[in-house]
Every structure is written in structure tokens, then in C-alpha cells.
Design a protein around this motif. Structure first.
Motif, short mmCIF file in Angstrom:
data_model
loop_
_atom_site.label_atom_id
_atom_site.label_comp_id
_atom_site.label_asym_id
_atom_site.label_seq_id
_atom_site.Cartn_x
_atom_site.Cartn_y
_atom_site.Cartn_z
N GLU A 38 0.83 -1.10 -0.10
CA GLU A 38 -0.06 -0.02 -0.14
C GLU A 38 0.88 1.42 0.11
N GLY A 43 -1.09 1.01 -5.66
CA GLY A 43 -0.98 -0.28 -4.95
C GLY A 43 0.12 -1.17 -5.59
N PHE A 69 -8.24 -1.24 -4.14
CA PHE A 69 -7.63 -0.13 -4.70
C PHE A 69 -8.21 1.09 -5.22
N GLN A 74 -6.89 4.49 -6.38
CA GLN A 74 -5.60 4.35 -6.75
C GLN A 74 -5.43 3.24 -7.78
N VAL A 76 -3.43 -0.16 -9.30
CA VAL A 76 -2.92 -1.08 -8.84
C VAL A 76 -2.06 -2.01 -9.79
#
Length: 266
Positions: A38, A43, A69, A74, A76
Motif C-alpha cells: 500500500e 498499489g 485499491f 488508486q 494497482v
């Protein structure tokens, strides 16, 4: 002999550099066989093996990482190795919305063999190679990388600060005070491996032996510190050079990346 050696090197790579070793010293959580790294902005998914899971379980595992994620806004990265099973794992990742980026070749060599082969090659006329530790030098490296790749690599400054604090050796190659290339050596604690990273060189300084010199310096240092193996995730440009130096290709690595829709739209 070469096939047997490749198998031995791949086994050492899998046993020592995947899973918990690959994710040491960074924030993580787990989901079955996978470890989620993380980072603050992105990610990363690592694992040693998916053995024992059937197709539906693998699909669900992939979807959970994507959704975990995405809920944080985010992207990943699922780092896929070429020998990973099941064989249709790339198709399963793409079906879940992960897109492949450039494939690299995983190369491994014995540190002592490379150091011996490159003995006396750690210097280049007109070039100064030194190990650096100051933020100002890391900023100069980031500026050089930005010039090489034609995009903003300013993030590398903080990354190198963090890496150096964790024991990574960072080297610059300079010509009349200008950084023309840089590389770093990551000593994987609890393993026999040193990872060789970086090596980008300004276009006008390529072909002069700088890349080999940086490999030579790092290989010698790895031997000095007692690390048996060197490993590189090599681009198509550096892979042939390294294989001529005795590195063996043991597998490939391809980042499969999912970017949530709201981030992709920015």
C-alpha cells in the motif's frame, strides 16, 4: 548445464525474492496468498504462488485487489512472471480490467562471476563514478532521468532518499560535473540477492562503457558484502548487454495495471 543452472537460479529467485521478501519495509496487508503493498499513490500485488486455487477463486482474488485499491482511488499493479500459473492468468487479469505494460526479462547471475568478468572495467575515461548520499545528488539524478525519458521524474528524489535510508547504494556517473548516468544497488536483507536498478544514460553518452562500469562497481560491492546473486528486471535495451556479461534469463515480468475510472479521467 545451462538449463540446470537456469532452473537453480529461478528457484532461488522464486524462493527468496517473491512474497514477503519483495514487500519488505513497506506498508502491506494480505488476502489469501497475495500481499498487497500500500504505497501512498499506487498499489502493488505480490505473491509466491497461486497453487490450490481454482479458476473462480483466482478471478475473485483478482477482482478483490482491483476493487480494494479502486475504493481508495488508486491504480494497482499486479506483477506477473512469465512462468506463473495458471497459464491463462494474463487473460484473467485483462478480463478484470488490468492492462499489460512493457515486458521485461528477469536476469540472474552470480555476483563473483560478473565481478571477475568485469574486473578493471569499473572506470571510463573522462567519467567519475561515485557513491552518493545527499538529497541534492538525488535531485540531480531525477533531473537526468527526466531528460532521458522526456517526462517528470521528480518523484525519484524522495524514492532515492527512502531507498538510501534503507541501505541502498546509489551511484552517479559524471562528466565535468554533469550527471550523465546513475544506478543503484538494492541489498535484499535476509536473501542472497542484490538487485541492480537504474542505469539510464543520457543519449549522447551511450556506447562508452558507462553502463558496464556501473554494473562492475555494483557487482564488486555485492561480493564485498557477501551477496551471492545479482538480479535485474531488464529492458530490451539492457538485456543483451547483461546476457553478454554472463547473466541468464530465467523468466519475464510484466506489470498488469488497473487504473480506476475516476483517476483515468483526470
Amino acid at each position: 548445464m545451462t538449463d540446470a543452472l537456469k532452473n537453480d537460479l529461478l528457484a532461488a529467485y522464486d524462493d527468496q525474492l517473491r512474497g514477503t521478501s519483495e514487500t519488505a519495509d513497506v506498508p502491506t496487508s494480505t488476502d489469501g496468498p497475495v500481499i498487497r503493498v500500500e504505497y501512498s499513490s499506487r498499489g502493488f500485488v505480490s505473491y509466491r504462488s497461486l497453487d490450490g486455487l481454482d479458476g473462480a477463486e483466482i478471478d475473485a482474488l483478482i477482482a478483490r485487489q482491483r476493487d480494494y485499491f479502486a475504493a481508495k482511488g488508486q491504480a494497482v499493479e499486479w506483477k506477473l512472471r512469465g512462468h506463473d500459473q495458471p497459464a491463462d492468468l494474463p487473460d484473467r487479469l485483462q478480463a478484470a480490467g488490468f492492462e499489460p505494460e512493457d515486458q521485461e526479462t528477469v536476469l540472474v547471475a552470480e555476483s563473483a562471476a560478473v565481478a571477475e568478468r568485469l574486473h578493471g572495467r569499473g572506470a571510463v575515461d573522462g567519467i567519475t563514478i561515485r557513491c552518493v548520499s545527499e538529497r541534492a545528488d538525488f535531485e540531480r539524478i531525477a533531473a537526468m532521468e527526466s531528460a532521458v525519458w522526456g517526462e517528470d521524474w521528480s518523484w525519484l528524489t524522495d524514492d532515492l532518499v527512502r531507498r538510501h535510508a534503507g541501505g541502498t547504494d546509489v551511484y552517479v556517473a559524471e562528466a565535468d560535473g554533469q550527471v550523465v548516468s546513475a544506478a543503484w544497488a538494492v541489498y535484499k536483507k535476509g536473501t542472497e540477492f542484490t538487485g541492480l536498478w537504474g542505469g539510464s544514460t543520457l543519449a549522447e553518452w551511450r556506447g562508452k562503457g558507462i553502463y558496464k562500469a556501473l554494473v562492475a562497481v555494483r557487482a564488486a560491492r555485492a561480493v564485498e558484502l557477501g551477496y551471492k546473486y545479482l538480479h535485474v528486471d531488464a529492458s530490451d535495451d539492457s538485456s543483451p548487454i547483461l546476457q553478454r556479461l554472463g547473466f541468464l534469463a530465467v523468466t519475464t515480468t510484466t506489470p498488469y495495471v488497473h487504473t480506476p475510472a475516476q483517476r483515468a479521467a483526470r
